[in-house]
Structures are given as structure tokens and as C-alpha cells.
Design a protein around this motif. Structure first.
Motif, short mmCIF file in Angstrom:
data_model
loop_
_atom_site.label_atom_id
_atom_site.label_comp_id
_atom_site.label_asym_id
_atom_site.label_seq_id
_atom_site.Cartn_x
_atom_site.Cartn_y
_atom_site.Cartn_z
N LEU A 269 0.83 -1.21 0.00
CA LEU A 269 0.00 0.00 0.00
C LEU A 269 0.86 1.25 0.00
N ARG A 270 1.93 1.26 0.77
CA ARG A 270 2.83 2.41 0.77
C ARG A 270 3.48 2.60 -0.60
N ARG A 271 3.90 1.50 -1.23
CA ARG A 271 4.52 1.56 -2.56
C ARG A 271 3.52 2.12 -3.58
N MET A 272 2.26 1.67 -3.52
CA MET A 272 1.25 2.18 -4.44
C MET A 272 0.97 3.66 -4.21
N ALA A 273 0.91 4.08 -2.96
CA ALA A 273 0.67 5.50 -2.65
C ALA A 273 1.83 6.36 -3.14
N THR A 274 3.06 5.88 -2.95
CA THR A 274 4.22 6.63 -3.42
C THR A 274 4.21 6.72 -4.94
N GLY A 275 3.89 5.61 -5.62
CA GLY A 275 3.82 5.62 -7.08
C GLY A 275 2.75 6.57 -7.59
N ALA A 276 1.60 6.58 -6.94
CA ALA A 276 0.53 7.49 -7.35
C ALA A 276 0.95 8.94 -7.14
N ARG A 277 1.62 9.23 -6.03
CA ARG A 277 2.09 10.59 -5.75
C ARG A 277 3.10 11.03 -6.80
N GLU A 278 4.04 10.14 -7.15
CA GLU A 278 5.05 10.48 -8.16
C GLU A 278 4.42 10.67 -9.53
N GLN A 279 3.45 9.83 -9.88
CA GLN A 279 2.78 9.97 -11.17
C GLN A 279 2.01 11.29 -11.23
N LEU A 280 1.34 11.65 -10.15
CA LEU A 280 0.62 12.92 -10.10
C LEU A 280 1.59 14.08 -10.22
N ARG A 281 2.72 14.00 -9.56
CA ARG A 281 3.72 15.06 -9.62
C ARG A 281 4.27 15.20 -11.05
N GLU A 282 4.47 14.08 -11.75
CA GLU A 282 4.95 14.13 -13.13
C GLU A 282 3.91 14.76 -14.05
N GLU A 283 2.66 14.42 -13.88
CA GLU A 283 1.61 14.92 -14.76
C GLU A 283 1.27 16.38 -14.49
N VAL A 284 1.23 16.77 -13.23
CA VAL A 284 0.85 18.15 -12.90
C VAL A 284 2.04 19.08 -13.05
N GLY A 285 3.19 18.65 -12.66
CA GLY A 285 4.37 19.48 -12.78
C GLY A 285 4.70 20.20 -11.49
N PRO A 286 5.50 21.25 -11.61
CA PRO A 286 5.95 21.95 -10.40
C PRO A 286 4.85 22.77 -9.72
N GLU A 287 3.69 22.95 -10.38
CA GLU A 287 2.61 23.71 -9.74
C GLU A 287 2.07 23.00 -8.51
N LEU A 288 2.25 21.70 -8.46
CA LEU A 288 1.75 20.93 -7.33
C LEU A 288 2.46 21.31 -6.04
N ASP A 289 3.75 21.67 -6.13
CA ASP A 289 4.49 22.06 -4.94
C ASP A 289 4.06 23.43 -4.43
N GLU A 290 3.49 24.26 -5.31
CA GLU A 290 3.11 25.62 -4.93
C GLU A 290 1.74 25.69 -4.27
N VAL A 291 0.97 24.62 -4.30
CA VAL A 291 -0.38 24.61 -3.74
C VAL A 291 -0.31 24.56 -2.22
N ASP A 292 -1.05 25.46 -1.57
CA ASP A 292 -1.13 25.46 -0.11
C ASP A 292 -2.32 24.58 0.28
N TRP A 293 -2.01 23.33 0.65
CA TRP A 293 -3.07 22.35 0.92
C TRP A 293 -3.82 22.67 2.19
N ARG A 294 -3.20 23.33 3.16
CA ARG A 294 -3.90 23.68 4.41
C ARG A 294 -5.01 24.69 4.14
N LYS A 295 -4.77 25.55 3.15
CA LYS A 295 -5.76 26.56 2.82
C LYS A 295 -7.00 25.93 2.17
N LEU A 296 -6.83 24.78 1.51
CA LEU A 296 -7.94 24.10 0.83
C LEU A 296 -8.62 23.05 1.70
N ASP A 297 -8.23 22.93 2.94
CA ASP A 297 -8.80 21.93 3.84
C ASP A 297 -10.24 22.32 4.19
#
Length: 134
Positions: free
Chosen positions: A39-67
Motif C-alpha cells: 500500500l505504501r509503494r502504491m501510494a508513493t507511485g501514485a504521488r510520483e505519477q501525479l507530480r509528473e503529470e501536474v508538474g511543479p505547480e503541485l508544490d506551490e499549492v497550499d493544501w492547508r488553505k484548501l482543507d
């Protein structure tokens, strides 16, 4: 953690030891460990795939603000209502000088208003009524 406190977890482990027995318990513990690693391996793979598809904009998102847990409907409504009140009390032209109202002139000096007046009704006559207009 799933609504289980420490005492309940200990009771569940004891029940598992009694039901599974000491000879099968290590086998099931190893299967559980493999499941968690997978499960950890799948979650890490999904996170990496999302990061590849979305790009560097994903790092700029303030997730606490969207909670969604941070939104309090009472506070939002209160702020919205107070914003309207504050806007109502703000002057329209804050920097421009306010025009001075003219003094009321006597009736003889005041110009006559040109308001079109229709025919006057005689005493006791009812006002016209349009059925299609109402």
C-alpha cells in the motif's frame, strides 16, 4: 486511528493470538507487513505519477488553505453580512469633495416642475383598471 484506542487494540491483539494460535500468527503478521508495504509503494507511485503529470505547480499549492475542515459556515456568513454593512457606510467618493445641497428657495423663486398630468377624475368616478397589466 480508525477510532480504536490503545486498550481496544491490545484486546484485539489478544483475541487474534487466541484465535490464530501461536503457530499461524507469525505467518499472518508477515502477510500484514507485506500488505502495508504494498500500500505504501502504491501510494508513493501514485504521488510520483501525479507530480509528473501536474508538474511543479503541485508544490506551490497550499493544501492547508484548501482543507474543508477549516471552513466555519457561521464565520463565513457573518463576514459576508458585515462586509455588506461596511460597504454601506463607506462614502462613495472618499477623496472627492462632497457637493453642498442648495438652500431651499421660496415657492415664488422655485421653477415649476413639468410633470405630465392626465385628465382629472370627477368625484365618485373610479380609476381605470387594466386587466392585462396585473
Amino acid at each position: 486511528m480508525l477510532g480504536i484506542n490503545g486498550l481496544e487494540l491490545v484486546v484485539l491483539v489478544l483475541i487474534a493470538v487466541m484465535v490464530l494460535g501461536p503457530e499461524r500468527l507469525p505467518e499472518y503478521a508477515a502477510q500484514l507487513a507485506r500488505l502495508v508495504k504494498g500500500l505504501r509503494r502504491m501510494a508513493t507511485g501514485a504521488r510520483e505519477q501525479l507530480r509528473e503529470e501536474v508538474g511543479p505547480e503541485l508544490d506551490e499549492v497550499d493544501w492547508r488553505k484548501l482543507d474543508p475542515r477549516q471552513y466555519d459556515p457561521r464565520r463565513i456568513i457573518k463576514e459576508a453580512l458585515l462586509d455588506d454593512v461596511e460597504d454601506a457606510f463607506k462614502p462613495v467618493n472618499s477623496g472627492a469633495p462632497r457637493p453642498v445641497a442648495p438652500a431651499v428657495a421660496p415657492a415664488a423663486v422655485r421653477p415649476a416642475l413639468s410633470v405630465p398630468v392626465g385628465p382629472r377624475l370627477s368625484a365618485g368616478q373610479s380609476a381605470p383598471y387594466d386587466l392585462e397589466a396585473t
